[in-house]
Structure formats: C-alpha cells, structure tokens
Design a protein around this motif. Structure first.
Motif, PDB file in Angstrom:
ATOM      1  N   LYS A 164       0.948  -1.063   0.046  1.00 14.66           N
ATOM      2  CA  LYS A 164      -0.136   0.030   0.073  1.00 14.66           C
ATOM      3  C   LYS A 164       1.017   1.355  -0.002  1.00 14.66           C
ATOM      4  N   PHE A 165       1.916   1.366   0.924  1.00 14.06           N
ATOM      5  CA  PHE A 165       2.692   2.477   0.956  1.00 14.06           C
ATOM      6  C   PHE A 165       3.738   2.637  -0.266  1.00 14.06           C
ATOM      7  N   ALA A 166       4.037   1.435  -0.811  1.00 11.10           N
ATOM      8  CA  ALA A 166       4.781   1.485  -2.240  1.00 11.10           C
ATOM      9  C   ALA A 166       4.151   2.149  -3.450  1.00 11.10           C
ATOM     10  N   ILE A 167       2.610   1.472  -3.327  1.00 12.19           N
ATOM     11  CA  ILE A 167       2.114   2.272  -4.347  1.00 12.19           C
ATOM     12  C   ILE A 167       1.673   3.785  -4.305  1.00 12.19           C
ATOM     13  N   ALA A 168       1.521   4.026  -3.010  1.00 12.90           N
ATOM     14  CA  ALA A 168       1.328   5.534  -2.794  1.00 12.90           C
ATOM     15  C   ALA A 168       2.245   6.219  -3.236  1.00 12.90           C
ATOM     16  N   ALA A 169       3.642   5.669  -2.932  1.00 15.86           N
ATOM     17  CA  ALA A 169       4.795   6.405  -3.317  1.00 15.86           C
ATOM     18  C   ALA A 169       5.072   6.377  -4.837  1.00 15.86           C
ATOM     19  N   ALA A 170       4.598   5.484  -5.446  1.00 16.02           N
ATOM     20  CA  ALA A 170       4.542   5.468  -6.823  1.00 16.02           C
ATOM     21  C   ALA A 170       3.760   6.483  -7.508  1.00 16.02           C
ATOM     22  N   LEU A 171       2.784   6.635  -6.750  1.00 20.69           N
ATOM     23  CA  LEU A 171       1.595   7.500  -7.548  1.00 20.69           C
ATOM     24  C   LEU A 171       1.726   9.001  -7.183  1.00 20.69           C
ATOM     25  N   THR A 172       2.348   9.333  -6.088  1.00 20.83           N
ATOM     26  CA  THR A 172       2.526  10.757  -5.399  1.00 20.83           C
ATOM     27  C   THR A 172       4.143  10.940  -5.527  1.00 20.83           C
ATOM     28  N   GLY A 173       4.863  10.060  -5.397  1.00 17.87           N
ATOM     29  CA  GLY A 173       6.433  10.645  -5.273  1.00 17.87           C
ATOM     30  C   GLY A 173       6.644  10.989  -4.076  1.00 17.87           C
ATOM     31  N   VAL A 174       6.026  10.520  -3.195  1.00 17.25           N
ATOM     32  CA  VAL A 174       6.353  11.043  -1.745  1.00 17.25           C
ATOM     33  C   VAL A 174       6.265   9.795  -0.674  1.00 17.25           C
ATOM     34  N   PHE A 175       7.352   9.720   0.170  1.00 18.62           N
ATOM     35  CA  PHE A 175       7.277   8.494   1.051  1.00 18.62           C
ATOM     36  C   PHE A 175       8.027   9.145   2.373  1.00 18.62           C
ATOM     37  N   SER A 176       7.330   8.393   3.488  1.00 18.85           N
ATOM     38  CA  SER A 176       7.860   9.263   4.927  1.00 18.85           C
ATOM     39  C   SER A 176       8.121   7.850   5.643  1.00 18.85           C
ATOM     40  N   LEU A 177       9.155   7.277   6.053  1.00 15.58           N
ATOM     41  CA  LEU A 177       9.459   6.107   6.744  1.00 15.58           C
ATOM     42  C   LEU A 177       8.752   6.391   8.238  1.00 15.58           C
ATOM     43  N   ARG A 178       8.733   7.499   8.623  1.00 15.89           N
ATOM     44  CA  ARG A 178       8.312   7.517  10.014  1.00 15.89           C
ATOM     45  C   ARG A 178       6.622   7.369  10.032  1.00 15.89           C
ATOM     46  N   ASP A 179       6.136   8.091   8.996  1.00 17.30           N
ATOM     47  CA  ASP A 179       4.642   8.200   8.927  1.00 17.30           C
ATOM     48  C   ASP A 179       4.392   6.704   8.565  1.00 17.30           C
ATOM     49  N   ALA A 180       5.060   6.132   7.773  1.00 16.85           N
ATOM     50  CA  ALA A 180       4.528   4.703   7.186  1.00 16.85           C
ATOM     51  C   ALA A 180       4.834   3.749   8.427  1.00 16.85           C
ATOM     52  N   SER A 181       5.894   3.955   9.419  1.00 18.12           N
ATOM     53  CA  SER A 181       6.050   2.872  10.693  1.00 18.12           C
ATOM     54  C   SER A 181       4.693   3.164  11.638  1.00 18.12           C
ATOM     55  N   ILE A 182       4.342   4.492  11.918  1.00 19.81           N
ATOM     56  CA  ILE A 182       3.277   4.989  12.510  1.00 19.81           C
ATOM     57  C   ILE A 182       2.063   4.404  12.190  1.00 19.81           C
ATOM     58  N   SER A 183       1.799   4.443  10.615  1.00 18.02           N
ATOM     59  CA  SER A 183       0.506   3.922  10.248  1.00 18.02           C
ATOM     60  C   SER A 183       0.465   2.570  10.032  1.00 18.02           C
ATOM     61  N   PHE A 184       1.596   1.905  10.102  1.00 22.01           N
ATOM     62  CA  PHE A 184       1.672   0.424  10.132  1.00 22.01           C
ATOM     63  C   PHE A 184       1.180  -0.162  11.408  1.00 22.01           C
ATOM     64  N   VAL A 185       1.681   0.396  12.470  1.00 22.16           N
ATOM     65  CA  VAL A 185       1.288   0.045  13.962  1.00 22.16           C
ATOM     66  C   VAL A 185      -0.151   0.233  14.102  1.00 22.16           C
ATOM     67  N   ILE A 186      -0.812   1.506  13.626  1.00 23.59           N
ATOM     68  CA  ILE A 186      -2.102   1.609  13.845  1.00 23.59           C
ATOM     69  C   ILE A 186      -2.859   0.764  12.984  1.00 23.59           C
ATOM     70  N   ILE A 187      -2.514   0.612  11.970  1.00 25.25           N
ATOM     71  CA  ILE A 187      -3.371  -0.578  10.834  1.00 25.25           C
ATOM     72  C   ILE A 187      -3.449  -1.742  11.517  1.00 25.25           C
ATOM     73  N   ALA A 188      -2.233  -2.405  11.922  1.00 24.78           N
ATOM     74  CA  ALA A 188      -2.173  -3.578  12.443  1.00 24.78           C
ATOM     75  C   ALA A 188      -2.797  -3.688  13.729  1.00 24.78           C
ATOM     76  N   ALA A 189      -2.514  -3.174  14.791  1.00 20.95           N
ATOM     77  CA  ALA A 189      -3.252  -3.017  15.803  1.00 20.95           C
ATOM     78  C   ALA A 189      -4.757  -2.744  15.715  1.00 20.95           C
TER      79      ALA A 189
END
Length: 555
Positions: A164-189
């Motif tokens: 999901k984050f890789a596709i978002a990066a491909a479409l927008t050209g923007v990626f944040s490791l910090r935001d992705a890590s926080i989002s992953f914890v929220i999504i999983a929990a």
C-alpha cells in the motif's frame, strides 16, 4: 447465465483435482494439479478466461481461509514461537521490501524504484496452504510447521501494508518512513482489535439468541459463523485498518469463544464439516484461479518480448531467475541468523551443541513458497498515474511475480522431499504425552461422574431396580476402565488391553457396517422410508466416525 456456468465449471475442476490426485500412480501435490487444471481451462478450447479482480479476490477468498487458519492453529505453540514468527512475518518482510526492491531496480532499470518496492512487497508473503499441499502436514517437523503457519498468517498483512505504501509512493512520489511506521502500527493494531471485537460480539449474540437445544437446528449459528470473517474484514477495511489481520484475529478469538461457550455436539459437528468443505473448495478455487491467470500473463509477456527480439525474452526469464535466487538467498541468511542467535541464547543457559542445522535452515528456506496473494497483490498495482500516464514497469513486475510463483512451487516440489527425507517427523513427543495424560484424566473423571450418578440414582430404588442400575453402571464404567488399562505404564497389561480393544474395535465396526447394509436393504424393499433411513444412517455414521477417529488417533 455465463457466470453461473463459469462457477459450476470451477467447482467441477476443484472436485476433479481431488480425484486426479488419488488416481495418479505417483504423488503430485494438489495445488500443482489445480494450477494445471486452471491453465488447461485457459486454453483456446474451452477458452474459459475469468477476469481477475484483485479487490474482489481478496474479499471473497482470503478472509474465510485466514479465519479458518487462525481458528485451528495451535495457540500455545503460536505464542511460544512468537519471536520467530514476528521476525519472519515482520522483520523478513521489511528486509525483503528494502533489499529486493533495490535489487530489482538495479537489475531492471526500466522498473522505477517505487514499483520495485511494490513488487518486493507482494513477493514477501508466503503461502502455507501451498506448502502443506506440496510437502504434507505430517512430513514437516511440528515445531517448524507451527512457525511456517504463523508466518503465513501474519506476513500477508505486513506484505500488503508495505504494498500500500509502495503504491502511494509510486503515484505521488512522496514517502515518509516515520509516517509509514506509525501507520503500520495503527493499521495492524486496529485490525487485530476489530477482528477480536467482531468475534466476541458474535459469541455473545450466539450464546444469547442462537443457543441450540439438543433437538434444535444448528444451521443458523453455523451460517452466522460463515459471515464472521467477511464482517471482520469489511469493518477493518472500512476504518482503514488491516482486514487480513482482522480475519486472523477473529478466527483466533472464535476458538476461545467457542470453547468458553460450549454448544451442543450437533452444532460442533455441523460447523466442523462445513468449514472443512469450505476450506477445500476455496483453496481449490484459489489455485485454479491462479492457473487461469498465469498462462495469459506469462504468455502475453513472452510474446511481446519475442516480437522485440529473443534477447528481450531471455532477459525477462533472467529477471525471474535472478529475483528467485535473491529471495532464497535472503531468506536463507535471515533464517540462519535467527537460529544462530537462538543457539547463542541457548548456549548461555547451558545447552551445548545448540547450533543451527543446515537441513532445518534449508527446509525453512524452500518452504517459503509464493501463492495467490502474491498474484493478487501485483495485479492491484494501478496501470496509470494520477495524471493519466501509464505506470512504467508494471507489466514487467507482473511477469516477474508470476514467474517467481511458478518457480517457488516447482523448486519446493523437488527440494522439500529431498530435505525432509530422513528428517525427524511425526507427532511432537510432548504432544503425544499430553494426549496420553488427557485421555487418562478424562477417563478417570468419567468414572467418578458415573459413580456419583449411580449413588444418587440408586438411593431410593428397591432391590431389583438398584441391581439393574448397578448392572448398567458396571457396563458403562467398564468402557472407561478398559480405556485406562490401555494407558497404563505396565507393558504386559497394557498390551493385553490393547489387543482386546482392537478386537472390540473390529467387532463394533463390523456391526455398524452390517447395520448400514440392513437399513439400505429395508429402504430398498420399501419397509422404511427415506426419512427413517436418513435418521438412522446418521446415527450409525456418527458412531462409526467417532470410533474410527479414535482408532486412527491412537494408531
């Protein structure tokens, strides 16, 4: 009507796959047979080509299968192996995304880095169903199988979240490791919490409104159970959490809820048989759908490459081989390091010779087969960017993913039997000892209960009635006493008791089969109707199932 015929043909193919496996003179894994049948259905004649909708596939097939796996996986072993499972399901997945993503971009510069990361993300989940079909559940050592099943349950979610984050990066050209890590914890929990909540809510509703009396029909409760994985998946996805982890969590929670609210035997028997059939059909449909797609994807890519020149065609094949080798090398190194660190920890506690064995590492490496989730993930990569421009490298990524799926299945068919030959297998000795102890304690509890009921029942009876009750009690208790005799530690009495029990088993089995033949003869001569036949046959069938299951488990 076309969709009806398509579904019927797919169901027929699933049924035929089971027949073909039994008729073949040599052992061929069921998933490969189903993939081959799917590929045959995609030929120009009959030409059955089913459009593969990744979102619909993920909704229809994955939740019930993961729910069933979560329900049945041994929870104690899952918890005991949690460190290894998490390191494989999370650590190896993200290492795969990073290492394989950069490797793919270096290997095939026409694939942009975000698309390479997306490809690596869909290649990270493993398929325990395909693994079981290839190697067989009883051939893989139990402690390894528990880890592999737990890994497959969890890494679907981590791989698809990374996608999901890789596709978002491909479409927008923007990626944040910090935001992705926080989002992953929220999504999983969030997914885990939603699944547990849905399952507990159903258990409460079921216990209060769908409680079945011994004479009642358990069908409504069973049908409601079938809806739980879909409800958990949809609710979680609706609030932006992991639907896959929600389905897994719901299955695990339902296991505890069903034990806490033990219902009648009829409901458990009906639910177990229903889920067994659903797992067989859905697993078969998954692999047949996979077989339907692979020839079309690979054939089209090779044809396009051939038109561009043989060099391009061999380049694509080389991409598949290189990515497969890189995946195996990374998995081998990761598993070896995990076992090495585990051996170091064991050595600190005084356990000598705790070194990682190459056979075990090899089994864990080649057991990482890829399946339908990988194909569904790569096909979900969008075709165009937000500005309407085609997404570069998507077709090559799909070809690589399809080729790796086939390569992993083919390699596992050859490598795993060789590695498992001579490996320690069979049931875990600790599990065998626990089962033996449980049988003894259960039989002793039954004897105490029968004895207590006898005392309360015969308290006010006259001499004749009390003598009759004593005779009945003795016959019932004799069953449990003979069972205890087979479980004694004294070899000679235990052997004698086992021989007597084996003889009794054959006698009972012969009697039940004679009952069945006589009932059929009575129906054929119109002395009883079908309703009476079905009722009595079900009683005999359940009794024979219980008898043969107990005999098979003891053997």
């Amino acid at each position: 009507m076309e969709i009806v015929f398509t579904v019927l043909i797919l169901l027929l193919a699933v049924a035929l796959s089971g027949v073909i496996v039994r008729l073949l003179p040599f052992r061929l894994p069921l998933p490969l047979v189903q993939i081959a049948l799917g590929a045959l259905l995609d030929l120009p004649n009959p030409g059955l080509h089913v459009r593969f909708d990744p979102a619909l596939f993920m909704l229809l097939f994955i939740p019930p299968l993961l729910f069933a796996d979560g329900w049945r996986i041994p929870k104690r072993e899952f918890f005991m192996a949690r460190r290894a499972i998490l390191m494989l399901a999370l650590g190896l997945v993200f290492m795969t995304v990073l290492a394989i993503g950069y490797f793919v971009h270096w290997l095939a510069p026409e694939i942009p880095l975000p698309v390479a990361f997306a490809l690596a993300a869909v290649l990270s989940p493993t398929d325990a169903v395909a693994l079981t079909g290839i190697a067989g559940r009883d051939r893989i050592p139990p402690h390894l199988m528990h880890i592999l099943e737990g890994e497959a349950l969890m890494n679907d979610a981590s791989g698809l979240v990374a996608l999901k984050f890789a596709i978002a990066a491909a479409l927008t050209g923007v990626f944040s490791l910090r935001d992705a890590s926080i989002s992953f914890v929220i999504i999983a929990a969030g997914g885990l919490a939603v699944g547990a909540a849905v399952a507990w809510l159903f258990s409460i509703v079921s216990a209060r409104f769908l409680a079945v009396t011994p004479e009642g029909d358990p069908a409504p409760g069973v049908v409601m159970t079938l809806l739980i994985p879909f409800a958990a998946y949809l609710f979680a996805e609706h609030i932006g959490c992991s639907g896959i982890l929600s389905a897994v969590s719901a299955g695990m929670t339902m296991n505890y809820a069903s034990l806490a609210n033990a219902g009648p035997v009829s409901a458990r028997v009906r639910a177990d048989s229903t889920w067994t059939m659903i797992e067989f059909v859905f697993n078969g449909m998954v692999f047949i759908m996979l077989g339907l797609q692979l020839p079309h994807i690979i054939g089209r890519a090779l044809l396009d490459a051939h038109e561009s020149g043989n060099a391009q065609m061999w380049r694509l094949v080389g991409y598949v081989a290189a990515v497969a080798v890189a995946l195996y090398a990374l998995r081998f190194a990761w598993v070896w390091l995990l076992r090495w660190f585990a051996s170091r920890g064991a050595a600190r506690h005084g356990i000598v010779n705790a070194v990682p064995g190459l056979r075990t590492v090899g089994i864990m490496t080649f057991a990482g087969v890829r399946g339908a989730v990988t194909l569904a993930g790569v096909l979900s990569v969008p075709e165009v960017l937000a500005n309407g421009v085609d997404l570069q490298g998507r077709d090559v990524a799909i070809f690589i993913a399809s080729g790796v799926i086939l390569a992993s299945l083919a390699i596992a068919v050859v490598a795993l039997p060789l590695l498992l030959d001579g490996a320690k297998r069979g049931r875990d000795p600790r599990t065998v000892a626990e089962e033996r102890l449980a049988r003894k304690l259960a039989a002793q509890a039954a004897i105490r209960a029968v004895d207590g009921l006898h005392e309360t029942t015969t308290a006010g009876l006259d001499e004749a009635a009390a003598a009759h009750a004593t005779d009945v009690t003795a016959r019932v208790m004799d069953v449990y006493r003979r069972r205890l005799a087979t479980l004694t530690d004294d070899k000679q009495p235990a052997d004698e008791a086992r021989r007597a029990e084996a003889f009794e088993f054959r006698m009972k089995l012969a009697g039940m089969r004679a009952e069945r033949a006589e009932l059929l003869a009575l129906r054929n001569s119109s002395k009883i109707n079908d309703e009476t036949l079905n009722k009595l046959m079900r009683e005999v069938d359940l009794a024979e199932t219980a008898l043969t299951t107990r005999g098979r488990n003891k053997g």
